[in-house]
Scaffold this active site. Structure first.
Site, mmCIF file in Angstrom:
data_model
loop_
_atom_site.group_PDB
_atom_site.id
_atom_site.type_symbol
_atom_site.label_atom_id
_atom_site.label_comp_id
_atom_site.label_asym_id
_atom_site.label_seq_id
_atom_site.Cartn_x
_atom_site.Cartn_y
_atom_site.Cartn_z
ATOM 1 N N LYS A 191 4.011 -3.561 1.064
ATOM 2 C CA LYS A 191 3.474 -4.919 1.243
ATOM 3 C C LYS A 191 3.721 -5.383 2.675
ATOM 4 C CE LYS A 191 3.612 -9.504 -0.955
ATOM 5 N NZ LYS A 191 4.227 -10.322 -2.039
ATOM 6 N N SER A 239 4.977 -12.750 -8.062
ATOM 7 C CA SER A 239 4.074 -12.029 -7.154
ATOM 8 C C SER A 239 4.012 -10.513 -7.325
ATOM 9 C CB SER A 239 4.423 -12.356 -5.704
ATOM 10 O OG SER A 239 3.973 -13.638 -5.383
ATOM 11 N N SER A 295 1.114 -12.751 -5.211
ATOM 12 C CA SER A 295 0.698 -12.459 -3.852
ATOM 13 C C SER A 295 0.678 -10.973 -3.498
ATOM 14 C CB SER A 295 1.617 -13.172 -2.881
ATOM 15 O OG SER A 295 2.928 -12.638 -2.949
#
Lengths: 495, 97
Positions: free
Chosen positions: A79, A178, A154
């Protein structure tokens, strides 16, 4: 050989057996990226040349016997809020559009030491603030199950990339859901470990008291193996916690006999999609069939988790994001008069709308005159929520819940009404407030063909129970590939 | 009770937040904040008297360690990220009048 269809652990085994090399593996994933990335857009950065070079280096170490672990030679995606030395790390924000960290996050370092081949950085909501990956400065990520739908967020890029088989596994971060919510939307497995299990050193902070890094993969076994590699007490993160137990693979047994499972009645109320509800209850029945004792109970305080979360997370974000000022790294506005205007203009131009919204709210709740009424009130609510979970775990080994009230919404449907988007985190957020571990595993698809995720929550440091329940359920259901992958594989065969 | 945020509060908060908002952004921020605070006010239904605020979920307080330098001089790499640099330093607008 269907390389991209394998789990990380299967791939690692084949590499150890010399059936294929780390370079073959990374090239297979790069080929898949070539085929689907234009549609999915799971990545901010794909480091093609670097990945092949790293694979060559890793393969040498596999050949000379220095790397013999389960993840050696297996590609991974990271990420884009985890620092990677010399590789762009943007947080999907304009303010970090050109930022190349001078060090690598501890979690990534631990993977690299185990022979992981980092393939690139995945898209996310800007600074992890959002539930759809639509607030990214670099454009939206699409759900591989239906390209007109969001992947969740997210960590939407990480989950979409795993589902689209652009990488066998990825790292995400979870502040209010997330990892679990996008895993649910994309039909993959994702775990948020107990707070303090994985070092946050090098994770660009959003809400420091809530943030935790975790793996996203095709199955529970992968998640357990990756978490074993990630978990460690790190002196560079003062909130890192020493654990008694780092063995997660040992929990992978197909046996839930005698396990006590609680289902919070107050999660199954208004706002929960009918099909999601049916899937979760059916999955609970499967575990009951396998010998678990399943019963409903009242968790209480459910409706207070989201307001408490937004006060705490925004407060911490307003403080954490004050470091972005156009001086040391990142974006600086082109025209300004004096230092203060440079700060303000750089930040105003560099941050997107959702980030500014949360910085404003956070600055407000921390300001004198409001601090007690909002910030301290939220911290007291957090204490009560933790107590409610502690009480539940006196009776139950794990709690079963949906990961999200619906399956993935259509692109654009969530952005107009932030409050509505926030309500989508109702089942995940309290887990962060209480520091608990939670996993999302796919349990089926709805009538639109979109995946439904079940969340299993355990008490702090009880990941083993969570893995055991998740693994036992998983034995009853084969991994399902998203439509996009099925179609592209069919095309490839026909060609 | 519905929250009302004045223009002055938005001005003050944007100073704290170090943000320069456009007129439209200020209007939006006001509406967003009023709506969120109305929602956050549901917390007032909860009796939290006598409950200690919890900022950290585990009973960990100060975590001390010896201050030992483990990394080398990274000034070159660090400055490579600077928007502007001069003489091995970050370059900023004049700060003292």
């Amino acid at each position: 050989m269907d390389i991209t269809g394998m789990t990380a652990v299967e791939l690692g085994k084949r590499i150890q057996k010399r059936e294929l090399s780390a370079v073959d593996a990374v090239k297979a994933y790069l080929a898949q990226i070539d085929q689907v990335e234009a549609l999915v857009h799971g990545f901010v950065t794909v480091d093609r040349e670097g990945a092949v070079k790293r694979a060559e280096t890793v393969q040498k170490k596999i050949d000379d016997g220095t790397l013999a672990g389960p993840l050696a030679g297996v590609p991974a995606a990271i990420k884009d809020n985890l620092c990677t030395k010399g590789m762009l790390t943007t947080c999907s924000s304009r303010i970090l559009e050109n930022f190349k960290p001078t060090f690598t996050a501890e979690a990534v370092k631990r993977l690299e030491n185990a022979g992981a081949v980092v393939i690139g950085k995945t898209n996310m909501d800007e600074f992890a603030m959002g539930s759809t990956t639509e607030t990214s400065y670099f454009g939206v990520t699409r759900n591989p199950w239906d390209l007109e739908h969001v992947p969740g967020g997210s960590s939407g890029g990480s989950c979409a990339a795993v589902a689209a088989e652009e990488c066998p596994y990825a790292l995400g971060s979870d502040t209010g859901g997330s990892i679990r919510q996008p895993s649910s939307f994309c039909g993959v497995v994702g775990i948020k470990p107990t707070y303090g299990t994985v070092s946050r050193y090098g994770l660009i902070a959003y809400g420091s008291s809530l943030d935790q890094i975790g793996p996203i993969a095709k199955d529970v076994t992968d998640c357990a193996v990756i978490l074993e590699t990630l978990a460690a007490c790190d002196r560079k993160d003062s909130t890192s916690m020493p654990r008694e137990n780092y063995d997660f693979r040992g929990a992978l047994v197909d046996d839930v006999k005698g396990m006590k499972i609680g289902i919070p009645q107050d999660y199954f109320i208004e706002g929960l999609d009918k099909e999601v509800k049916e899937h979760i209850l059916r999955a609970a029945a499967v575990l009951k069939e396998k010998g678990a004792a399943v019963e409903e109970f009242d968790l209480s305080l459910v409706q207070y988790a989201i307001p408490a979360y937004y006060v705490i997370a925004s407060a911490e974000a307003s403080s954490n994001l004050s470091r972005f000022d156009g001086v040391k790294y990142g974006y600086r506005t082109s025209e300004y008069e004096g230092l203060h205007q440079m700060y303000k203009k750089s930040r105003s131009e560099g941050f997107g709308a959702e980030v500014k919204r949360r910085i404003m709210l956070g600055s407000f709740v921390l300001s004198s005159g409001y601090y007690d009424a909002y910030y301290l009130k939220a911290l007291r609510t957090k204490a009560l929520i933790k107590q409610a979970f502690d009480k539940a775990f006196e009776k139950y080994d794990v709690i079963l819940a949906p990961a999200a009230p619906t399956t993935a919404p259509e692109l654009g449907a969530s952005l107009n009404d932030p409050l509505k988007m926030y309500l989508g985190d109702i089942y995940t957020i309290s887990v962060n407030l209480a520091g608990l571990p939670g996993i999302s595993i796919p349990v089926g698809t709805d009538s639109k063909g979109l995946p439904v995720g079940m969340q299993i929550i355990a008490s702090c440091f009880d990941e083993a129970k969570l893995f055991r329940a998740a693994y036992a359920y998983e034995q009853t259901k084969a991994y399902e590939r998203p439509r996009l992958v099925k179609e592209t594989r069919k095309e490839r065969r026909e060609r | 009770m519905a929250n009302k945020i004045s223009d002055e509060v938005i001005e003050y908060v944007s100073i704290l937040a170090k943000l320069e908002l456009t007129e439209q952004e200020k209007k939006d921020a006001k509406a967003d904040m009023e709506k969120m605070l109305d929602y956050i006010d549901t917390l007032n239904e909860l009796d939290t008297d006598g409950i200690e605020p919890v900022s950290h979920v585990f009973p960990v307080h100060n975590v001390f360690r010896d201050d030992i330098v483990l990394n080398g001089d990274g000034s070159g790499d660090t400055l490579a990220n600077a928007p502007l640099e001069k003489d091995n330093s970050f370059k900023v607008p004049k700060t003292i009048g």
